[in-house]
Design an enzyme around this catalytic site. Sequence first.
Site, PDB file in Angstrom:
ATOM      1  N   ASP A   1       7.246  20.541  47.239  1.00 56.06           N
ATOM      2  CA  ASP A   1       6.742  19.325  47.503  1.00 56.06           C
ATOM      3  C   ASP A   1       8.035  18.390  47.768  1.00 56.06           C
ATOM      4  OD1 ASP A   1       4.489  17.111  47.714  1.00 56.06           O
ATOM      5  OD2 ASP A   1       5.842  16.423  45.990  1.00 56.06           O
TER       6      ASP A   1
ATOM      7  N   GLU B   1       5.343  21.077  53.628  1.00 56.73           N
ATOM      8  CA  GLU B   1       4.305  20.101  54.066  1.00 56.73           C
ATOM      9  C   GLU B   1       5.118  19.713  55.232  1.00 56.73           C
ATOM     10  OE1 GLU B   1       1.156  17.214  52.232  1.00 56.73           O
ATOM     11  OE2 GLU B   1       2.979  17.439  51.226  1.00 56.73           O
TER      12      GLU B   1
ATOM     13  N   ASP C   1       3.331  16.371  40.988  1.00 57.00           N
ATOM     14  CA  ASP C   1       4.150  16.722  41.841  1.00 57.00           C
ATOM     15  C   ASP C   1       4.170  18.282  42.102  1.00 57.00           C
ATOM     16  OD1 ASP C   1       5.208  14.329  42.718  1.00 57.00           O
ATOM     17  OD2 ASP C   1       6.762  14.284  41.198  1.00 57.00           O
TER      18      ASP C   1
END
Length: 401
Positions: A191, A275, A356
Amino acid sequence: MQLRYNYRLDPQPRHRIAFGKAFGCARFVVNDALAAREAAHRAGLPYVTDTELSARLTASKHDPARGWLNDVSAVVLQQALADLNTAYRNFFASLKGGRAGPKMAKPRLRSRKDHRQAIRFTANARFKVLGNGKLRLPKIGDVPVRWSRPLPSQPSSVTIVKDSAGRYFASFVIETEPSTLPQAAPAVGIDLGLSHFAVLSDGRKIAAPQFLRRAERNLKRRQRGLSRKQKGSRNRDKARVKVARAYARVADARRDFHHQLSTRLIRENQAVAVEDLAVKALGRTRVAKSVHDAGWSGFVAMLEYKARLYGRHFHRIGRFTPTSQTCCLCGVKDGPKPLHVRAWQCRACGAWLDRDINAAVNVAKAAGLAVTACGAQVRPGFAPAQRGEAGTHPKSHRETA
Ligand SMILES: [Zn+2]
């Protein structure tokens, strides 16, 4: 696959003059070709083909008024045209929607004032790395190179770049066969965050180095100072060069950090998942986007090519997955969380989750990777204040994700 190896050059005054000439001629050739295509377009005439442009260039070298074009390697000028032709093809393809990725801008005129000047020598130009470590470039000379690491093999081309800080670089293209690393731990989700540079699904949090964060803050201050200086004034010019130098230093430090971290992650894991940044940026404020995305995209690109180079798997979570809203233990979507919420309790299963790490686990899961969710759990009420945040957050940040 192709890799780039970049080195700083230490050109002597005569080299700088020769580079200046070559940059100027390349600009002239590109601008001339652009003008020819624009004129044909306006007059309703057919598109001027690549071959036609190349023939015109050869002809103009015989024109005594343009004899100075012969002071520069012919390959440099042909490559400048080739780059323009590629830019046109990408532009047309993006108009038709045939090219994945962002819309390409129409090729534009080049200027002496552009902050980046570049020319390219291919193998045809017979550039050569000499035994004494200098780089021999046709019609330029033997230019000293700072060899920060060895070139692994014979380069197929070299691009000479002058950046806005007035520094010269040689960027060699090397053909490399993918190699393999020893087997490693299965997989990791990453992340990319605001409070830390990266948070891993195994629970590790990686902050950007302190000196880099300080340098970035410093740079922002200098940039604000620059925008207050009067346009066109000598002070502004001086300040601009200083900002450009500071910017170059920060960019170098950031690239080093990205290289180290991406190499480590690829060595340690068989598969990595991140991502998609376009998705990540949804709902982000303009300021936060500009500051962080610049760093992330370079880092993600490194992860991707190193994964290919070493036979690891790289996954990008493209579709919109609410990674920070979903409990990674039971999979229930819990709704948006304001950014200051660093830990939350899942209403369905009651687990306390680190914001997170939970997101990183979800990234890995969305990529179909098998990772453990243990790292995401925190003790109830455990919500540490994150020191780094104060410096990196814009004041009016009211993001929810
Ligand atoms: Zn849950």
